[in-house]
Scaffold this motif. Structure first.
Motif, PDB file in Angstrom:
ATOM      1  N   GLY A  40       2.571  -0.783 -16.061  1.00 35.85           N
ATOM      2  CA  GLY A  40       2.164   0.436 -16.747  1.00 35.85           C
ATOM      3  C   GLY A  40       0.989   1.168 -16.135  1.00 35.85           C
ATOM      4  N   GLU A  41       0.391   0.627 -15.081  1.00 35.85           N
ATOM      5  CA  GLU A  41      -0.738   1.302 -14.435  1.00 35.85           C
ATOM      6  C   GLU A  41      -0.239   2.474 -13.578  1.00 35.85           C
ATOM      7  OE1 GLU A  41      -3.984   0.883 -14.687  1.00 35.85           O
ATOM      8  OE2 GLU A  41      -3.798  -0.738 -16.163  1.00 35.85           O
ATOM      9  N   LYS A  42      -1.171   3.342 -13.194  1.00 34.27           N
ATOM     10  CA  LYS A  42      -0.806   4.485 -12.367  1.00 34.27           C
ATOM     11  C   LYS A  42      -0.366   4.033 -10.976  1.00 34.27           C
ATOM     12  CE  LYS A  42      -3.621   8.085 -14.528  1.00 34.27           C
ATOM     13  NZ  LYS A  42      -4.662   9.124 -14.304  1.00 34.27           N
ATOM     14  N   THR A  43       0.496   4.834 -10.375  1.00 40.17           N
ATOM     15  CA  THR A  43       0.929   4.566  -9.006  1.00 40.17           C
ATOM     16  C   THR A  43       0.261   5.553  -8.057  1.00 40.17           C
ATOM     17  OG1 THR A  43       2.856   6.022  -9.280  1.00 40.17           O
ATOM     18  CG2 THR A  43       3.165   3.674  -9.741  1.00 40.17           C
ATOM     19  N   VAL A  44       0.134   5.163  -6.813  1.00 32.81           N
ATOM     20  CA  VAL A  44      -0.478   6.018  -5.792  1.00 32.81           C
ATOM     21  C   VAL A  44       0.498   6.169  -4.630  1.00 32.81           C
ATOM     22  CG1 VAL A  44      -2.854   5.463  -6.397  1.00 32.81           C
ATOM     23  CG2 VAL A  44      -1.628   3.998  -4.794  1.00 32.81           C
ATOM     24  N   PRO A  45       0.539   7.358  -4.010  1.00 31.36           N
ATOM     25  CA  PRO A  45       1.439   7.557  -2.863  1.00 31.36           C
ATOM     26  C   PRO A  45       0.998   6.720  -1.670  1.00 31.36           C
ATOM     27  CG  PRO A  45       0.692   9.655  -3.781  1.00 31.36           C
ATOM     28  CD  PRO A  45      -0.163   8.593  -4.381  1.00 31.36           C
ATOM     29  N   MET A  46       1.974   6.240  -0.924  1.00 32.55           N
ATOM     30  CA  MET A  46       1.725   5.463   0.285  1.00 32.55           C
ATOM     31  C   MET A  46       2.649   5.977   1.388  1.00 32.55           C
ATOM     32  SD  MET A  46      -0.610   3.278  -0.761  1.00 32.55           S
ATOM     33  CE  MET A  46      -0.637   2.018   0.511  1.00 32.55           C
ATOM     34  N   GLU A  47       2.243   5.728   2.633  1.00 35.73           N
ATOM     35  CA  GLU A  47       3.058   6.101   3.792  1.00 35.73           C
ATOM     36  C   GLU A  47       3.459   7.571   3.743  1.00 35.73           C
ATOM     37  OE1 GLU A  47       6.346   3.467   4.296  1.00 35.73           O
ATOM     38  OE2 GLU A  47       5.117   1.654   4.133  1.00 35.73           O
ATOM     39  N   ALA A  48       2.464   8.424   3.515  1.00 31.97           N
ATOM     40  CA  ALA A  48       2.666   9.880   3.495  1.00 31.97           C
ATOM     41  C   ALA A  48       3.661  10.309   2.424  1.00 31.97           C
ATOM     42  CB  ALA A  48       3.109  10.379   4.866  1.00 31.97           C
ATOM     43  N   GLY A  49       3.694   9.563   1.315  1.00 34.11           N
ATOM     44  CA  GLY A  49       4.567   9.922   0.205  1.00 34.11           C
ATOM     45  C   GLY A  49       5.967   9.373   0.291  1.00 34.11           C
ATOM     46  N   ARG A  50       6.239   8.532   1.276  1.00 29.98           N
ATOM     47  CA  ARG A  50       7.583   7.961   1.407  1.00 29.98           C
ATOM     48  C   ARG A  50       7.818   6.816   0.433  1.00 29.98           C
ATOM     49  NH1 ARG A  50      10.063   8.685   6.645  1.00 29.98           N
ATOM     50  NH2 ARG A  50      10.472   6.464   6.834  1.00 29.98           N
ATOM     51  N   ARG A  51       6.771   6.270  -0.115  1.00 29.57           N
ATOM     52  CA  ARG A  51       6.883   5.272  -1.173  1.00 29.57           C
ATOM     53  C   ARG A  51       5.630   5.342  -2.033  1.00 29.57           C
ATOM     54  NH1 ARG A  51       3.843   0.564  -0.682  1.00 29.57           N
ATOM     55  NH2 ARG A  51       2.894   0.187   1.366  1.00 29.57           N
ATOM     56  N   LYS A  52       5.614   4.594  -3.151  1.00 31.94           N
ATOM     57  CA  LYS A  52       4.452   4.537  -4.026  1.00 31.94           C
ATOM     58  C   LYS A  52       4.112   3.075  -4.286  1.00 31.94           C
ATOM     59  CE  LYS A  52       3.812   7.958  -6.839  1.00 31.94           C
ATOM     60  NZ  LYS A  52       3.843   8.898  -7.984  1.00 31.94           N
ATOM     61  N   GLN A  53       2.892   2.868  -4.740  1.00 30.11           N
ATOM     62  CA  GLN A  53       2.453   1.502  -5.010  1.00 30.11           C
ATOM     63  C   GLN A  53       1.584   1.487  -6.256  1.00 30.11           C
ATOM     64  OE1 GLN A  53       1.419  -1.029  -1.666  1.00 30.11           O
ATOM     65  NE2 GLN A  53      -0.426  -1.724  -2.722  1.00 30.11           N
ATOM     66  N   CYS A  54       1.714   0.427  -7.034  1.00 32.60           N
ATOM     67  CA  CYS A  54       0.923   0.288  -8.253  1.00 32.60           C
ATOM     68  C   CYS A  54      -0.555   0.144  -7.894  1.00 32.60           C
ATOM     69  CB  CYS A  54       1.406  -0.922  -9.048  1.00 32.60           C
ATOM     70  SG  CYS A  54       0.472  -1.205 -10.572  1.00 32.60           S
ATOM     71  N   SER A  55      -1.413   0.842  -8.652  1.00 31.35           N
ATOM     72  CA  SER A  55      -2.854   0.797  -8.387  1.00 31.35           C
ATOM     73  C   SER A  55      -3.514  -0.459  -8.940  1.00 31.35           C
ATOM     74  CB  SER A  55      -3.525   2.036  -8.992  1.00 31.35           C
ATOM     75  OG  SER A  55      -3.296   2.097 -10.397  1.00 31.35           O
ATOM     76  N   ASN A  56      -2.780  -1.221  -9.738  1.00 33.10           N
ATOM     77  CA  ASN A  56      -3.308  -2.464 -10.297  1.00 33.10           C
ATOM     78  C   ASN A  56      -3.385  -3.524  -9.196  1.00 33.10           C
ATOM     79  OD1 ASN A  56      -3.974  -4.747 -11.724  1.00 33.10           O
ATOM     80  ND2 ASN A  56      -2.304  -4.568 -13.216  1.00 33.10           N
ATOM     81  N   ALA A  57      -4.597  -4.024  -8.940  1.00 29.54           N
ATOM     82  CA  ALA A  57      -4.787  -5.001  -7.859  1.00 29.54           C
ATOM     83  C   ALA A  57      -4.018  -6.291  -8.109  1.00 29.54           C
ATOM     84  CB  ALA A  57      -6.277  -5.305  -7.693  1.00 29.54           C
ATOM     85  N   LEU A  58      -3.730  -6.600  -9.372  1.00 27.84           N
ATOM     86  CA  LEU A  58      -2.984  -7.815  -9.693  1.00 27.84           C
ATOM     87  C   LEU A  58      -1.476  -7.609  -9.612  1.00 27.84           C
ATOM     88  CD1 LEU A  58      -5.077  -9.078 -12.753  1.00 27.84           C
ATOM     89  CD2 LEU A  58      -5.255  -9.780 -10.346  1.00 27.84           C
ATOM     90  N   CYS A  59      -1.064  -6.377  -9.487  1.00 26.82           N
ATOM     91  CA  CYS A  59       0.371  -6.074  -9.448  1.00 26.82           C
ATOM     92  C   CYS A  59       0.795  -5.617  -8.048  1.00 26.82           C
ATOM     93  CB  CYS A  59       0.706  -5.005 -10.486  1.00 26.82           C
ATOM     94  SG  CYS A  59       2.448  -4.525 -10.531  1.00 26.82           S
ATOM     95  N   LYS A  60       0.295  -4.459  -7.634  1.00 25.87           N
ATOM     96  CA  LYS A  60       0.589  -3.885  -6.313  1.00 25.87           C
ATOM     97  C   LYS A  60       2.091  -3.792  -6.030  1.00 25.87           C
ATOM     98  CE  LYS A  60      -3.710  -5.152  -3.968  1.00 25.87           C
ATOM     99  NZ  LYS A  60      -4.306  -5.824  -2.787  1.00 25.87           N
ATOM    100  N   LYS A  61       2.845  -3.503  -7.058  1.00 21.43           N
ATOM    101  CA  LYS A  61       4.294  -3.402  -6.884  1.00 21.43           C
ATOM    102  C   LYS A  61       4.641  -2.188  -6.033  1.00 21.43           C
ATOM    103  CE  LYS A  61       8.635  -3.197  -9.468  1.00 21.43           C
ATOM    104  NZ  LYS A  61       9.172  -4.398  -8.801  1.00 21.43           N
TER     105      LYS A  61
END
Length: 300
Positions: free
Chosen positions: A217-238
């Protein structure tokens, strides 16, 4: 017997089933089927995106990672770095790409073009608006190394003040289906632009609906110039990747090619009808791929 089955969610009670005896699948028949399938794929309105044909190596200036680092530098330093590619930006608003058209001459219809902006010109447009441009606002669409250009998409739906600014320059946000109808399908450049716009809209829409992690449920952040996203939760990082929804659309005709089968949903406006279309099950999609591979092997 070989069954080719496709179904549509538009009309759940209707399905089309075509039976072809294996003994009738001669080389000539298979060659005709294979060529027909290839033609249909090439003429699809949103197929054949020229920016997705190859993925540059990481060390290339046109790769997502290198282009993203260059983008951050140019946004901070406001200068064109030596040997850096040209950055072009395509704005979207509520799923509609920015476009412009030429004035019609005589009986010729107007010709539309996507509203690409150089990064510097686009920043100038945003100078008098409240839109905050950051490196994470832009999504990498692809590149053309032969033209020394990297393409980006951006969603500016949050700032309505940009609409009159673009309008003053004879630009407007146009529905993709409107552009599809207005496109000459024999014009390769126009079809390429339509495919790019379709890909950009799908990617930006995915970013809008993937703002939170479905796992914690935490916010996600763009990664790899927006080609994927990742969870901002350090314990999740999905890691989250763009979803693929297999769909199908078809036009059912009779043997004389003078009648077509159309359908409608209750939410359609009066007198609106549609080809059979909808989402398909993954198992059916796999079946189509197996049949396609079988046809290719037999034709060879």
């Amino acid at each position: 017997m070989l069954f080719l089955l496709s179904s549509s969610s538009t009309s759940p009670l209707l399905s089309l089933c075509r039976k072809i005896p294996l003994k009738t699948l001669t080389t000539k028949t298979l060659s005709h089927l294979h060529s027909t399938m290839s033609i249909n794929l090439k003429t699809h309105a949103f197929a054949g995106n020229p920016l997705r044909s190859t993925t540059p190596k990481p060390e290339s200036l046109f790769s997502p990672s290198s282009a993203f680092e260059t983008l951050k530098s140019r946004l901070l330093e406001n200068a064109l770095l030596p040997s850096s590619p040209i950055f072009k930006v395509l704005p979207f608003r509520k799923g509609r790409p920015l476009a412009t058209s030429t004035r019609p001459t005589g009986d010729s219809p107007p010709i539309w073009h996507l509203g690409w902006f150089n990064l510097g010109d686009f920043k100038g447009f945003l100078a008098n608006s409240e839109f905050q441009l950051t490196e994470n606002s832009l999504v990498y669409l692809g590149s053309r190394s032969e033209d020394d250009v990297v393409y980006w998409g951006i969603d500016v739906s949050e700032d309505s003040s940009l609409v009159p600014q673009f309008g003053a320059k004879h630009f407007c946000f146009v529905e993709l289906r409107t552009l599809m109808v207005a496109t000459d399908w024999t014009d390769e450049q126009a079809m390429s632009d339509l495919a790019i716009a379709g890909h950009a809209r799908a990617l930006l829409e995915w970013h809008n609906i993937s703002r939170f992690c479905g796992h914690c449920g935490e916010k996600t952040v763009p990664m790899e110039a927006g080609r994927r996203k990742q969870c901002s939760n350090a314990l999740c990082k999905k890691r989250i990747y763009p979803r693929v929804d297999p769909v199908v659309i078809m036009l059912v005709i009779d043997r004389e090619n003078d009648r077509a089968l159309l359908s409608r949903q209750s939410r359609f406006v009066p007198r609106m009808w549609s080809c059979l279309a909808g989402f398909i099950e993954v198992s059916i999609l796999v079946g189509f791929r197996i049949v396609s591979s079988l046809l290719e092997i037999l034709v060879k």
